[in-house]
Design an enzyme around this catalytic site. Structure first.
Site, mmCIF file in Angstrom:
data_model
loop_
_atom_site.group_PDB
_atom_site.id
_atom_site.type_symbol
_atom_site.label_atom_id
_atom_site.label_comp_id
_atom_site.label_asym_id
_atom_site.label_seq_id
_atom_site.Cartn_x
_atom_site.Cartn_y
_atom_site.Cartn_z
ATOM 1 N N ASN A 182 -10.417 -2.907 1.749
ATOM 2 C CA ASN A 182 -10.075 -2.841 0.329
ATOM 3 C C ASN A 182 -11.316 -2.521 -0.501
ATOM 4 O OD1 ASN A 182 -7.240 -3.614 0.513
ATOM 5 N ND2 ASN A 182 -7.948 -5.687 0.993
ATOM 6 N N TYR A 190 -0.393 -3.646 12.663
ATOM 7 C CA TYR A 190 -0.547 -2.308 12.092
ATOM 8 C C TYR A 190 0.052 -1.239 13.001
ATOM 9 C CZ TYR A 190 -3.358 -3.777 8.118
ATOM 10 O OH TYR A 190 -3.777 -4.336 6.936
ATOM 11 N N HIS A 241 0.838 -1.209 0.000
ATOM 12 C CA HIS A 241 0.000 0.000 0.000
ATOM 13 C C HIS A 241 0.874 1.261 0.000
ATOM 14 C CE1 HIS A 241 -3.842 -2.083 0.650
ATOM 15 N NE2 HIS A 241 -3.222 -2.836 1.548
#
Length: 492
Positions: A132, A342, A59
Site C-alpha cells: 500500500n 491471493y 482494490h
C-alpha cells in the site's frame, strides 16, 4: 486507435470466418423476426454478456503501467536473488495502483488507502510485491481481514457505505489506530499516484548465497516528492474528475514525464528479531529508522501505458506467494495468511490457468505437472504428467532452491495475540506519529477529518468509545480535541 484512413480489416467471427454484417441481424423479411440461425448475432450477444469477470472484493478501481526496476547498489551480502545480482541490471515490471474500498465508478480522490502492487518479470520467475501507500496496516491477524474489509464496504440491507460500521470496527480493534491515524490525516488523500510512496508494509526474508538470513522491509520513495490534497481539495476533485488519478498517471507517461521511485530497504539481522522491543513481524508497526536506517538499492520507473486496460490492468493477478530464490516470507501472520488467498482469488476471477495470460506469464519457461482445466492453451505434449518418473520430466532441486525458513520451537497449538515483546502496545507508534511526525497543520487536519467523518451517522456510544478507548490512548490532547469537536463530555 487505428488510422482512420487505412483500409479496415474484414469483420470475422471468433472462429475467423467472415461476417456478413456489423449492423443488421438476419430476419424474415424487412419487418419479420430475428432468426436463430444468425450465428454471428448469437456469438456476439453471448460473448457480450460474458465480457466481465468477477470484481476483486477490494482494490476494485485502479490503474497501472509497465516499467522497469534498475539495481543501483550491490546487495549480494543480503540476497542471492538473480534480478538483484548486478548494479545496473534492469528487470521489466508491471505496477497496479488502486483504491481499497472504492467501486469502479467511485472518485479516485476519496479518502482511503491506496494499493501498490508490483510484478517483476525476473529470469527465475515472477516476483510480486503487494502493498500500500502506507508502511503499516489495520490488522495483524488474517482472521480479522475479511471482517475489516466488510466493515469498509456496504451494508447488507441498504447497500450503502456506513461510517458507523467503520468506526464500530476500528474502535473495537485497537491495533488499527496507527493506520487510521495515517488515513484520517492528509496522507489519506494523496494528490496523485505519482506523488505517494509505496510500501510492501509486511516483513520478508532475504537469504544470501552463503545461506545467511535477514529480515527486510521495502520502501519505494517517490522521486517526484510526496504531495497530498487536504479534505476540501480532494472533495472538490470529485466533481471535476472522478478518474483523476488514473488520468494523471496515463497523461504523465504519454508526455514522457516518467514517474520514478527509489527502493530503500530496512534490513534487520536475523537474530535481532527474537529480542527486539516489539514484535518486528507485526504489520501494524514500523521499524524506527534510527534502529534500521533506509538503504537505497534500486530505482523503479514507469514508462509505458497499457494498450488494453481489461487484459492488463483488470486481469493482472498479484500473489504474495510469488517469490524467487533468495526471497521468502516471514512469521508475519498477514503474510502467511495471504500466501494462499491471493492465488485463490486469481483462480476464482480468471480461472485456474490465469498464469498463462500474457500479463501474468513469466518470461522464463514453466515446467511442472499442473495440467488441463478451463482455458488452458499451453501443454507439455508427450512429456510425463506425474512425478517421480523415468522419462525426463521436470525435477526439483532442493539443494539449490531450498525454501527460506526459520526455527519454530515446539509449543502447544493455540490461538493467541502474540504480544510477547515489552513494547507490543498498539498506541505507542500512532502517538509518536501524532506528536513527533505531524506538523501543527497536519494535526489540525487530522482532528478536523476525524470529527467530520465521525459526525456522519456514527452513533453516540461509538463516538464515546472511540474517543475514550481509541484516540485518548493515542494522545490525550488528540482525544480531547476530537471530543470537543463532537460535542462530547468524556469522564474517566
Amino acid at each position: 486507435m487505428s488510422n482512420q484512413h487505412a483500409k479496415p480489416p474484414i469483420t470475422t467471427t471468433n472462429a475467423g470466418a467472415p461476417a456478413s454484417s456489423d449492423e443488421y441481424s438476419l430476419t424474415v423479411g424487412p419487418g419479420g423476426p430475428n432468426l436463430l440461425q444468425d450465428t454471428y448475432l448469437n456469438e456476439k450477444l453471448a460473448h457480450f454478456v460474458r465480457e466481465r469477470i468477477p470484481d476483486r472484493v477490494y482494490h476494485v478501481k485502479g490503474g497501472g503501467a509497465f516499467g522497469y526496476f534498475e539495481v543501483t547498489a550491490d546487495v549480494s551480502q543480503w540476497t542471492k536473488a538473480a534480478f538483484l545480482n548486478n548494479v545496473g541490471k534492469r528487470t521489466p515490471l508491471f505496477l497496479r495502483f488502486s483504491i481499497v474500498a472504492a467501486d469502479e465508478g467511485a472518485p479516485d480522490t476519496d479518502r482511503d488507502v491506496r494499493g501498490v502492487a508490483i510484478k517483476f518479470y525476473t529470469e527465475e520467475g515472477n516476483y510480486d510485491i503487494v502493498g500500500n501507500n502506507t508502511p503499516i496496516f489495520f490488522v495483524r491477524d488474517p482472521m480479522k481481514f475479511p471482517d475489516f474489509i466488510h466493515s469498509q464496504l456496504r451494508l447488507p440491507d441498504t447497500g450503502m457505505r456506513s461510517n458507523n460500521m467503520q468506526w464500530d470496527f476500528w474502535s473495537l480493534t485497537p491495533e488499527s489506530a496507527h493506520q487510521v491515524t495515517y488515513l484520517m490525516g492528509d496522507r489519506g488523500t494523496p494528490r496523485t499516484w505519482r506523488h505517494m510512496n509505496g510500501y510492501a508494509s509486511s516483513t520478508y526474508m532475504w537469504v544470501n548465497a552463503a545461506g545467511e538470513r535477514f529480515w527486510v522491509k521495502y520502501h519505494f520513495k517517490a522521486e517526484q516528492g510526496v504531495q497530498n490534497f487536504n479534505d476540501a481539495e480532494a472533495k472538490a476533485m470529485f466533481v471535476e474528475d472522478l478518474d483523476y488519478h488514473r488520468r494523471d498517471l496515463w497523461n504523465a507517461i504519454a508526455r514522457k514525464d516518467y514517474p520514478a521511485w527509489r527502493l530503500e530497504m530496512q534490513i534487520m539481522p536475523f537474530e535481532d528479531a527474537a529480542n527486539y522491543r516489539f514484535n518486528p513481524f507485526d504489520l501494524t508497526k514500523v521499524w524506527p529508522h534510527k534502529d534500521y536506517p533506509l538503504i537505497p538499492i534500486g530505482r523503479m520507473v514507469l514508462d509505458r501505458n497499457p494498450d488494453n486496460f481489461f487484459a492488463q490492468v483488470t486481469q493482472v493477478a498479484f500473489e504474495v506467494s510469488n517469490f524467487v530464490p533468495g526471497i521468502g516470507p516471514s512469521p508475519d501472520r498477514m503474510v502467511l495468511g495471504r500466501l494462499f488467498a491471493y492465488g485463490d482469488s486469481a483462480r476464482y476471477r480468471n480461472g485456474p490457468n490465469y498464469a498463462q495470460l500474457p500479463i501474468n506469464r513469466p518470461i522464463n519457461e514453466v515446467h511442472n505437472y499442473n495440467r488441463d482445466g478451463p482455458m488452458r492453451f499451453h501443454h507439455s505434449g508427450n512429456q510425463p504428467v506425474y512425478a517421480p518418473n523415468s522419462y525426463g520430466g521436470p525435477r526439483a532441486d532442493p539443494q539449490r532452491y531450498g525454501d527460506p525458513s526459520w526455527f519454530v520451537e515446539a509449543a502447544e497449538i493455540m490461538r493467541t495475540a502474540n504480544v510477547a515483546h515489552k513494547d507490543d502496545n498498539d498506541f505507542i507508534q500512532p502517538g509518536t506519529l501524532y506528536r513527533e511526525v505531524m506538523s501543527p497543520t497536519d494535526r489540525d487536519h487530522l482532528v478536523s477529518n476525524i470529527v467530520g467523518h465521525m459526525s456522519q451517522g456514527v452513533e453516540s456510544f461509538i463516538q464515546e468509545r472511540a474517543v475514550k478507548s481509541y484516540w485518548s490512548p493515542v494522545d490525550a490532547d488528540l482525544g480531547a480535541r476530537v471530543a470537543k469537536g463532537l460535542g462530547l463530555t468524556i469522564t474517566a
